[in-house]
Enzyme design. Structure first.
Site, PDB file in Angstrom:
ATOM      1  N   SER A 175      18.139 -39.839 -19.801  1.00 45.74           N
ATOM      2  CA  SER A 175      16.980 -39.912 -18.898  1.00 45.74           C
ATOM      3  C   SER A 175      17.284 -39.495 -17.464  1.00 45.74           C
ATOM      4  O   SER A 175      16.671 -40.002 -16.520  1.00 45.74           O
ATOM      5  CB  SER A 175      16.359 -41.321 -18.937  1.00 45.74           C
ATOM      6  OG  SER A 175      15.800 -41.560 -20.210  1.00 45.74           O
TER       7      SER A 175
ATOM      8  N   ASN B 113      21.108 -29.657 -22.611  1.00 45.76           N
ATOM      9  CA  ASN B 113      20.987 -29.755 -24.067  1.00 45.76           C
ATOM     10  C   ASN B 113      19.515 -29.661 -24.449  1.00 45.76           C
ATOM     11  O   ASN B 113      18.771 -30.618 -24.294  1.00 45.76           O
ATOM     12  CB  ASN B 113      21.593 -31.092 -24.543  1.00 45.76           C
ATOM     13  CG  ASN B 113      21.461 -31.269 -26.044  1.00 45.76           C
ATOM     14  OD1 ASN B 113      21.105 -30.325 -26.758  1.00 45.76           O
ATOM     15  ND2 ASN B 113      21.728 -32.472 -26.529  1.00 45.76           N
TER      16      ASN B 113
ATOM     17  N   GLU C 236      26.624 -41.340 -23.124  1.00 48.10           N
ATOM     18  CA  GLU C 236      25.168 -41.356 -23.279  1.00 48.10           C
ATOM     19  C   GLU C 236      24.765 -42.618 -24.030  1.00 48.10           C
ATOM     20  O   GLU C 236      24.794 -42.634 -25.279  1.00 48.10           O
ATOM     21  CB  GLU C 236      24.705 -40.149 -24.113  1.00 48.10           C
ATOM     22  CG  GLU C 236      24.927 -38.811 -23.477  1.00 48.10           C
ATOM     23  CD  GLU C 236      23.945 -37.775 -24.021  1.00 48.10           C
ATOM     24  OE1 GLU C 236      23.204 -37.215 -23.223  1.00 48.10           O
ATOM     25  OE2 GLU C 236      23.913 -37.550 -25.247  1.00 48.10           O
TER      26      GLU C 236
ATOM     27  N   GLU D  63      22.345 -37.995 -31.793  1.00 45.80           N
ATOM     28  CA  GLU D  63      21.320 -37.534 -32.743  1.00 45.80           C
ATOM     29  C   GLU D  63      21.945 -36.895 -33.982  1.00 45.80           C
ATOM     30  O   GLU D  63      21.356 -36.916 -35.060  1.00 45.80           O
ATOM     31  CB  GLU D  63      20.343 -36.585 -32.013  1.00 45.80           C
ATOM     32  CG  GLU D  63      19.441 -37.374 -31.059  1.00 45.80           C
ATOM     33  CD  GLU D  63      18.898 -36.606 -29.869  1.00 45.80           C
ATOM     34  OE1 GLU D  63      19.024 -35.373 -29.818  1.00 45.80           O
ATOM     35  OE2 GLU D  63      18.343 -37.264 -28.961  1.00 45.80           O
TER      36      GLU D  63
ATOM     37  N   GLY E 100      16.059 -40.171 -23.709  1.00 45.67           N
ATOM     38  CA  GLY E 100      14.641 -39.868 -23.902  1.00 45.67           C
ATOM     39  C   GLY E 100      13.704 -41.043 -23.708  1.00 45.67           C
ATOM     40  O   GLY E 100      12.545 -40.986 -24.123  1.00 45.67           O
TER      41      GLY E 100
ATOM     42  N   HIS F  65      27.020 -35.732 -30.892  1.00 52.28           N
ATOM     43  CA  HIS F  65      25.835 -36.263 -30.199  1.00 52.28           C
ATOM     44  C   HIS F  65      25.228 -37.390 -31.028  1.00 52.28           C
ATOM     45  O   HIS F  65      25.257 -37.331 -32.267  1.00 52.28           O
ATOM     46  CB  HIS F  65      24.810 -35.140 -29.989  1.00 52.28           C
ATOM     47  CG  HIS F  65      23.718 -35.534 -29.044  1.00 52.28           C
ATOM     48  ND1 HIS F  65      22.675 -36.332 -29.431  1.00 52.28           N
ATOM     49  CD2 HIS F  65      23.542 -35.279 -27.727  1.00 52.28           C
ATOM     50  CE1 HIS F  65      21.874 -36.543 -28.383  1.00 52.28           C
ATOM     51  NE2 HIS F  65      22.388 -35.914 -27.334  1.00 52.28           N
TER      52      HIS F  65
ATOM     53  N   LYS G 124      18.262 -29.432 -27.336  1.00 52.45           N
ATOM     54  CA  LYS G 124      17.962 -30.037 -28.650  1.00 52.45           C
ATOM     55  C   LYS G 124      17.144 -29.036 -29.476  1.00 52.45           C
ATOM     56  O   LYS G 124      17.448 -27.852 -29.462  1.00 52.45           O
ATOM     57  CB  LYS G 124      17.279 -31.382 -28.450  1.00 52.45           C
ATOM     58  CG  LYS G 124      18.093 -32.272 -27.482  1.00 52.45           C
ATOM     59  CD  LYS G 124      17.628 -33.679 -27.403  1.00 52.45           C
ATOM     60  CE  LYS G 124      18.547 -34.450 -26.450  1.00 52.45           C
ATOM     61  NZ  LYS G 124      18.269 -35.872 -26.405  1.00 52.45           N
TER      62      LYS G 124
HETATM   63  P1  13P Z   1      17.327 -37.014 -22.169  1.00 53.18           P
HETATM   64  O1  13P Z   1      17.845 -36.411 -20.868  1.00 53.18           O
HETATM   65  O2  13P Z   1      16.078 -36.372 -22.654  1.00 53.18           O
HETATM   66  O3  13P Z   1      17.268 -38.502 -22.076  1.00 53.18           O
HETATM   67  O4  13P Z   1      18.430 -36.665 -23.281  1.00 53.18           O
HETATM   68  C1  13P Z   1      19.735 -36.964 -23.051  1.00 53.18           C
HETATM   69  C2  13P Z   1      20.556 -36.337 -24.103  1.00 53.18           C
HETATM   70  O5  13P Z   1      20.589 -36.777 -25.240  1.00 53.18           O
HETATM   71  C3  13P Z   1      21.314 -35.127 -23.736  1.00 53.18           C
HETATM   72  O6  13P Z   1      22.243 -34.791 -24.723  1.00 53.18           O
END
Ligand code: 13P
Length: 241
Positions: A203, A7, A161, A87, A167, A85, A9
């Site tokens: 992460s 992903n 997640e 976000e 992150g 997601h 983003k």
């Molecule tokens: P990170 O791997 O950067 O922590 O992000 C995870 C994520 O939100 C994948 O959709």
């Protein structure tokens, strides 16, 4: 085979970088999920990896400014859609909208990766509280969903997640992630007669990937930051081979 979903983003910042990175990580078992604007160009260069979208409109083509309909994704050879997601949820997507997006995704014949996961505030109250939260998230999406589904067969993944692990450089423990994966699978079978694969996200990197991906309960990974560096991402993918 475990599924590794990249992903990206809102990265990278240029078309040229997106193409370069896509070519570098074009491996079987990988799903590349770039921003919408790079989908077409990446679709043209991929030979092994599959393509995914980060979001989808619950509506079909029509007067919906700013939205991308499932059949427009299919036209670009997109196979997977990330739905709900954290976000997107933070940006205002409700459970009701997420349910509609999931229905639209599956009815169009696309594969869905539905994201769930608790906040730090919830997890502070313990793992049972996290399970309860995830159960409620799944219930709000799957209750009544079967009536809206027009297709008989579909491929569904649930990505666990935890928001506090996204992150931050702090993962959940592989033990807890595996326990949550079993919990989700059982719940989905018992309550909705749906068999799902559960991915872990948050992460994940080259050093910790094996401890998660070697667990039989965990069917793959949803990778953010580490999917933007091909050397790091390669090591994650290699742990599944
Ligand atoms: P990170 O791997 O950067 O922590 O992000 C995870 C994520 O939100 C994948 O959709």
């Amino acid at each position: 085979m475990k599924l590794i979903v990249a992903n990206w983003k809102s990265n990278p910042s240029t078309h040229a970088e997106a193409i370069r990175l896509a070519k570098e990580i074009d491996w079987k078992g990988v799903v590349i999920v770039p921003p919408f604007i790079y989908l077409e160009a990446i679709s043209d260069v991929l030979k092994n990896a599959s393509l995914g979208a980060q979001d989808v409109s619950p509506n079909d083509v029509g007067p919906h400014t700013g939205e991308i309909a499932p059949r427009q994704l299919i036209d670009l050879k997109v196979e997977y859609v990330i739905v709900g997601h954290s976000e997107r949820r933070k940006a205002g997507e409700t459970d009701e909208e997420i349910q509609k997006e999931l229905v639209a995704t599956l009815n169009a014949g696309l594969k869905a990766v539905l994201c769930v996961g608790e906040s730090a505030e919830v997890r502070k109250n313990g793992f049972e509280a996290a399970k309860k939260f995830v159960k409620e998230q799944l219930e709000s999406v799957f209750s009544g969903l079967s009536q809206s589904l027009k297709v008989m067969s579909y491929e569904l993944y649930v990505a666990y997640e935890p928001i506090w692990a996204i992150g931050t450089g702090t993962t959940d423990t592989p033990e807890s992630a595996a326990e949550m994966a079993s919990f989700i699978k059982q719940l989905m079978v018992n309550s909705y007669k749906l068999s799902v694969n559960v991915l872990y996200g948050g992460s994940l990197n080259a050093s910790n990937a094996k401890s998660f991906l070697s667990r039989s309960e965990i069917g793959g990974a949803l990778v953010g930051g580490a999917s933007l560096r091909s050397d790091e991402f390669k090591k994650i993918v290699e742990t599944t081979q």
